[in-house]
Design an enzyme around this catalytic site. Structure first.
Site, PDB file in Angstrom:
ATOM      1  N   GLU A  61       0.986  -1.381  -0.037  1.00 57.58           N
ATOM      2  CA  GLU A  61       0.045  -0.189  -0.001  1.00 57.58           C
ATOM      3  C   GLU A  61       0.958   1.319   0.033  1.00 57.58           C
ATOM      4  OE1 GLU A  61      -3.591   1.998   2.945  1.00 57.58           O
ATOM      5  OE2 GLU A  61      -2.294   0.293   3.462  1.00 57.58           O
ATOM      6  N   GLU A  68     -12.695   2.389   5.118  1.00 53.51           N
ATOM      7  CA  GLU A  68     -11.827   2.393   5.963  1.00 53.51           C
ATOM      8  C   GLU A  68     -11.741   4.022   6.386  1.00 53.51           C
ATOM      9  OE1 GLU A  68      -6.950   1.037   6.594  1.00 53.51           O
ATOM     10  OE2 GLU A  68      -7.575   2.311   5.177  1.00 53.51           O
TER      11      GLU A  68
END
Length: 262
Positions: A143, A241
């Protein structure tokens, strides 16, 4: 319609963590993720998943001492053994939870660590981890996280930097975790970037910007983004998220159209 998952670390904080599985299912989610499951028994969490008919879609590899500010150890020289032990722990949890995807946080580069050495260390660890996970039938994702607001010094802070590391690793079992919130801060042009990199994206996360709250609280047009993902043919999970601006249930009103599709 995008398949929405709930990040149980950020959402449903009105409940103790093990109870968040039922809370997520009650609101229409079929998939869940979290930052780290390691503080709880894997078998107990698996039972929660089974009871609610939920899929564990993702969690992170152990990331060092989170409380002291570490945000991953994969780029830190001399921590290779710890990284490998962490992967072993993560695989055990993934098997018990039937989770097919793990995320590696690259880490924050200390100011006195040469950038090239940090990058080389990350590449070596990702290469090893991707090969190990391939044998287990588990996909590894890496990520990019913004270094302007949330994680100053994070080694991979743009899509380009993450993809360049992926190219250096050269594994078919390593894909990009694309977080829309982080990449809006660092590079913008979200729809074009998603379309360009979609073949290499293994997982997507979202929050609005600024504030990292639910869709509708900031500058991003999530109705159009979700429509575009459908048009692009993306069939993976898209995880909420974000930090609810009020309560989790109230924040989900902005997602009711997509949750209702379940």
């Amino acid at each position: 319609m995008p398949r929405l998952a709930a990040n149980l670390t950020l959402l449903f904080n009105e409940h103790d963590f093990p109870d968040r599985y039922a809370a997520a299912r009650a609101q229409g989610f079929r998939g869940v993720e979290c930052l780290f499951p390691y503080a709880w028994s894997a078998s107990d969490l698996a039972a929660r998943l089974g009871d609610q008919g939920l899929t564990q879609v993702l969690f992170n590899l152990p990331a060092g001492d989170w409380e002291s500010g570490e945000r991953g150890i994969a780029c830190l020289p001399g921590r290779d053994d710890e990284f490998r032990r962490g992967l072993e722990t993560a695989v055990g949890y993934a098997k018990t939870l039937a989770c097919k995807r793990l995320n590696c946080l690259a880490g924050v580069r200390p100011a006195d660590l040469d950038p090239g050495r940090a990058r080389d260390t990350l590449i070596a660890n990702l290469d090893w981890a991707a090969a190990q996970l391939a044998r287990e039938g588990i996909e590894l994702v890496v990520e990019a996280i913004n270094s302007r607001v949330d994680m100053p010094g994070f080694l991979l802070d743009t899509s380009a930097s993450a993809l360049a590391v992926m190219d250096a690793v050269g594994s078919d079992n390593l894909r990009l975790q694309y977080d829309i919130y982080h990449m809006q801060i660092m590079e913008g042009d979200i729809l074009r970037t998603l379309a360009c990199h979609l073949p290499r994206i293994g997982h997507i996360q979202f929050a609005d910007n600024p504030g990292r709250h639910e869709p509708g609280t900031g500058e991003l047009n999530y109705e159009r983004i979700f429509e575009a993902l459908d048009e692009m043919g993306y069939d993976g999970w898209v995880s909420a998220e974000y930090r609810p601006s009020t309560t989790t249930v109230a924040s989900l009103k902005s997602l009711s159209r997509w949750l209702g599709a379940f």
